[in-house]
Design a protein around this motif. Structure first.
Motif, mmCIF file in Angstrom:
data_model
loop_
_atom_site.group_PDB
_atom_site.id
_atom_site.type_symbol
_atom_site.label_atom_id
_atom_site.label_comp_id
_atom_site.label_asym_id
_atom_site.label_seq_id
_atom_site.Cartn_x
_atom_site.Cartn_y
_atom_site.Cartn_z
ATOM 1 N N SER A 246 53.111 25.770 34.215
ATOM 2 C CA SER A 246 52.682 26.637 35.316
ATOM 3 C C SER A 246 52.300 25.846 36.561
ATOM 4 C CB SER A 246 51.486 27.492 34.861
ATOM 5 O OG SER A 246 50.377 26.667 34.556
ATOM 6 N N GLY A 247 52.044 24.544 36.392
ATOM 7 C CA GLY A 247 51.576 23.748 37.515
ATOM 8 C C GLY A 247 50.097 23.934 37.795
ATOM 9 N N GLU A 276 44.467 27.235 25.015
ATOM 10 C CA GLU A 276 45.714 26.536 24.672
ATOM 11 C C GLU A 276 46.895 27.475 24.904
ATOM 12 O OE1 GLU A 276 47.936 24.302 20.898
ATOM 13 O OE2 GLU A 276 45.851 24.970 20.719
ATOM 14 N N LEU A 277 47.884 27.009 25.657
ATOM 15 C CA LEU A 277 49.071 27.816 25.932
ATOM 16 C C LEU A 277 49.846 28.059 24.649
ATOM 17 C CD1 LEU A 277 50.841 29.083 28.225
ATOM 18 C CD2 LEU A 277 52.128 26.935 28.206
ATOM 19 N N ILE A 278 50.171 29.327 24.374
ATOM 20 C CA ILE A 278 50.925 29.635 23.161
ATOM 21 C C ILE A 278 52.308 30.211 23.463
ATOM 22 C CG2 ILE A 278 48.809 30.019 21.863
ATOM 23 C CD1 ILE A 278 49.351 33.008 21.933
ATOM 24 N N ASP A 279 52.550 30.617 24.710
ATOM 25 C CA ASP A 279 53.877 31.138 25.049
ATOM 26 C C ASP A 279 54.143 30.945 26.535
ATOM 27 O OD1 ASP A 279 56.358 32.472 24.555
ATOM 28 O OD2 ASP A 279 55.520 34.262 25.482
ATOM 29 N N GLY A 283 53.070 33.538 29.424
ATOM 30 C CA GLY A 283 51.832 32.927 29.896
ATOM 31 C C GLY A 283 50.628 33.314 29.068
ATOM 32 N N LEU A 284 50.786 33.365 27.746
ATOM 33 C CA LEU A 284 49.675 33.720 26.858
ATOM 34 C C LEU A 284 48.923 32.470 26.421
ATOM 35 C CD1 LEU A 284 51.294 36.442 24.558
ATOM 36 C CD2 LEU A 284 49.863 36.777 26.588
ATOM 37 N N TYR A 285 47.598 32.611 26.334
ATOM 38 C CA TYR A 285 46.742 31.495 25.929
ATOM 39 C C TYR A 285 45.899 31.894 24.724
ATOM 40 C CZ TYR A 285 47.752 29.057 30.311
ATOM 41 O OH TYR A 285 48.373 28.407 31.337
ATOM 42 N N LEU A 286 45.763 30.961 23.796
ATOM 43 C CA LEU A 286 44.802 31.110 22.711
ATOM 44 C C LEU A 286 43.426 30.794 23.283
ATOM 45 C CD1 LEU A 286 44.235 31.443 19.609
ATOM 46 C CD2 LEU A 286 44.384 28.955 19.482
ATOM 47 N N ALA A 287 42.508 31.722 23.160
ATOM 48 C CA ALA A 287 41.169 31.554 23.719
ATOM 49 C C ALA A 287 40.143 31.487 22.595
ATOM 50 C CB ALA A 287 40.840 32.704 24.666
ATOM 51 N N LYS A 288 39.229 30.543 22.701
ATOM 52 C CA LYS A 288 38.166 30.382 21.706
ATOM 53 C C LYS A 288 36.814 30.524 22.389
ATOM 54 C CE LYS A 288 36.232 27.105 18.347
ATOM 55 N NZ LYS A 288 36.313 25.725 17.795
ATOM 56 N N ARG A 289 35.951 31.335 21.767
ATOM 57 C CA ARG A 289 34.602 31.504 22.288
ATOM 58 C C ARG A 289 33.672 31.846 21.139
ATOM 59 N NH1 ARG A 289 34.280 35.375 27.239
ATOM 60 N NH2 ARG A 289 34.605 36.973 25.641
ATOM 61 N N ASP A 290 32.577 31.120 21.040
ATOM 62 C CA ASP A 290 31.600 31.326 19.963
ATOM 63 C C ASP A 290 32.270 31.270 18.590
ATOM 64 O OD1 ASP A 290 29.622 31.640 21.896
ATOM 65 O OD2 ASP A 290 29.969 33.799 22.042
ATOM 66 N N VAL A 295 43.441 36.198 22.327
ATOM 67 C CA VAL A 295 44.544 35.822 23.214
ATOM 68 C C VAL A 295 44.333 36.472 24.566
ATOM 69 C CG1 VAL A 295 47.028 35.985 23.615
ATOM 70 C CG2 VAL A 295 46.172 35.511 21.317
ATOM 71 N N ILE A 296 44.511 35.667 25.637
ATOM 72 C CA ILE A 296 44.439 36.182 27.000
ATOM 73 C C ILE A 296 45.719 35.799 27.732
ATOM 74 C CG2 ILE A 296 41.923 36.001 27.029
ATOM 75 C CD1 ILE A 296 42.249 33.528 28.820
ATOM 76 N N ASP A 297 45.971 36.442 28.874
ATOM 77 C CA ASP A 297 47.129 36.055 29.680
ATOM 78 C C ASP A 297 46.698 35.110 30.787
ATOM 79 O OD1 ASP A 297 46.032 37.585 31.729
ATOM 80 O OD2 ASP A 297 47.403 39.265 31.450
ATOM 81 N N SER A 298 47.646 34.695 31.614
ATOM 82 C CA SER A 298 47.377 33.683 32.638
ATOM 83 C C SER A 298 46.474 34.187 33.755
ATOM 84 C CB SER A 298 48.699 33.180 33.239
ATOM 85 O OG SER A 298 49.432 34.255 33.795
#
Length: 497
Positions: A246-247, A276-279, A283-290, A295-298
């Motif tokens: 994505s730059g 972490e980018l998963i696609d 533009g999907l990201y693996l999101a970790k919290r607590d 999964v969130i988008d860009s």
């Protein structure tokens, strides 16, 4: 006589002058011709294509170039690798073979896989125990020329992490490798007020886009500058990670991460423990919290709520299955675990497999022939376990048979992959034969996998019998359940009466 002789003397003088003049003219013409020839030679030499690698003329790489009629430049992948700091091999990195239709390049940090007629190039970072592949789409597919795999200069540029520039007006090609560029700017960042360029391999790729991730204050804060020293992202973050696809930049502050663009736009708020980018495509990201995952988008929109204990599978357990993306499988499923049960989502976050499975994939016992299996790639079918029995599920989340299978595994023979399943007294039944018998159509061709049509006829017949038995047994089970239910209802009615 004297008068006559005297009358002829001036003519002799005139002739000698003419000869001298002619000699001078000839000499002048020769000098002009020599100068012209010299200029022509210099012009021809100057107009001839010259190729430079890291500032030095390289005739060998120049001789490898093929320029097509539309001006597109191609280079042989394996042959050019040694001049760009890579080794090259036939086959695929995780599925080594001598097939000439595939090849891969490798340095100490990264691997890139190429396949004939494919425009999708997979890359794997070999440091930091990363197992998930990245990829990019080439402008044109890889093609074969005289038995060698060729890729366009644009593809070579991305795969080899180089700068490739063709100046048509000067007929010059300039190639710079990433290590060369980093070394060239290493001293300049000191003049810009920073200590050094970040040493992370991925972060070094910013130099290919005229940017540098730098640090200062004893390497405790990070920022981004351009190659002229102008600030892009202020040096105030605990760490910065470049996102080449994505730059954008993943930035870390107070142990939380978010995403900022090269234009200083905050795309994802700094709220997460990790991203972490998963696609690439979506533009999907693996999101970790607590300690929970989602999964969130860009743009920071939540696609899968951050409430799951695990997302993705351990693809190191299925190395022969060639699982390049452990978060988003080839059939479009995103596997997830909540408590002890597994389910799956699609890219939009819709649940396509309910959370009722013990696990995904089959782990073979210590058997020299059986190999762990997660996916049957031609059919986009996944192996799932429920109540210690196995079933096959498609990309829509439908079970293709009841969970009654004892084993579902893979074998490899002569480079071909075969899929088998065991059920009761029938062993070694072909999975692909079963799927065909149920009307399940192959979704794509896979050169590394084959069906069991080449097996002996008696095995095929057993497989067909097995397919019928699995379906019939499932129907029998349903009938038996129905009969038991009816008997129970009759007993209850009699007791009530």
């Amino acid at each position: 006589m004297n008068l006559i002789d005297e009358s002829f003397e001036p003519k002799k003088v005139d002739n000698s002058k003419k000869i001298a003049r002619m000699i001078l003219i000839i000499i002048a013409i020769l000098i002009i011709a020599i100068i012209g020839i010299f200029i022509a030679i210099v012009y021809i030499q100057d107009s001839t294509l010259k190729l430079y690698v890291n500032g030095n003329i390289n005739e060998k790489v120049k001789g490898m170039m093929i320029v097509e009629s539309d001006g597109k430049i191609y280079l042989p992948i394996k042959e050019v690798s040694q001049y760009l700091g890579y080794e090259s091999f036939n086959g695929e990195y995780t599925d080594k073979s001598e097939t000439a239709s595939k090849c891969y390049i490798q340095n100490e940090d990264e691997v890139a896989n190429f396949a004939l007629n494919s425009n999708k190039v997979y890359k794997l970072q070999t440091t930091n125990n990363i197992t998930n592949y990245d990829y990019f789409y080439a402008d044109r597919p890889v093609k074969a020329i005289n038995g060698k795999l060729y890729a366009t200069s644009e593809t070579i540029e991305k795969a080899f992490n180089i700068s490739f520039t063709y100046e048509a007006e000067n007929n010059r090609v300039y190639i710079y490798t990433m290590p060369y560029l980093i070394d060239a700017y290493a001293s300049k960042v000191l003049d810009y007020g920073y200590e050094e360029i970040d040493e992370n391999f991925v972060n070094k790729k910013t130099v290919l886009n005229d940017m540098l991730i730098v640090n200062k204050n004893q390497k405790k804060i990070y920022g981004v500058i351009d190659t002229k020293g102008n600030t892009i992202i202020e040096p105030k973050y605990d760490y910065i990670q470049y996102l080449p696809n994505s730059g954008d930049f993943l930035v870390k502050s107070n142990n939380k991460v978010g995403i900022i663009s090269a234009k200083r736009e905050t795309k994802v708020q700094i709220l997460y423990d990790s991203l972490e980018l998963i696609d690439n495509d979506t533009g999907l990201y693996l999101a970790k919290r607590d300690n929970k995952y989602g999964v969130i988008d860009s743009k920071g929109n939540i696609k899968i709520y951050i409430e799951y204990d695990e997302i993705g599978i351990d693809n190191t357990k299925f190395e022969q299955n060639d699982i390049k993306n452990k978060y988003l499988l080839d059939n479009g499923m995103i596997p997830a675990r909540k408590d002890k049960m597994w389910g799956a989502f699609d890219k939009n976050g819709k649940t396509i497999l309910n959370f009722e499975y013990d696990s995904f994939g089959y782990i073979a016992p210590n058997n020299k022939d059986a190999i762990n299996l997660l996916m049957i790639p031609e059919y986009n079918v996944m192996v799932a376990c429920k109540d210690k029995k196995y079933t096959l599920v498609n990309s829509e989340g439908r079970e293709l048979c009841f969970p009654v299978l004892d084993d579902v595994y893979m074998t490899i023979s002569a480079g071909n992959k075969y899929y088998y399943m065991n059920h009761n007294n029938f062993e070694g039944a072909s999975v692909t034969e079963f799927l065909d018998s149920q009307g399940v159509k192959p979704s794509k061709n896979n050169s590394s996998s084959t069906s069991n049509n080449t097996k002996e006829e008696n095995i095929i017949e057993e497989n067909n019998i097995e397919s019928e038995n699995i379906v019939n047994e499932n129907n029998t089970d349903e009938n038996e359940s129905s009969e038991v239910s009816n008997e129970n209802n009759s007993s209850e009615e009699n007791e009530n009466n």
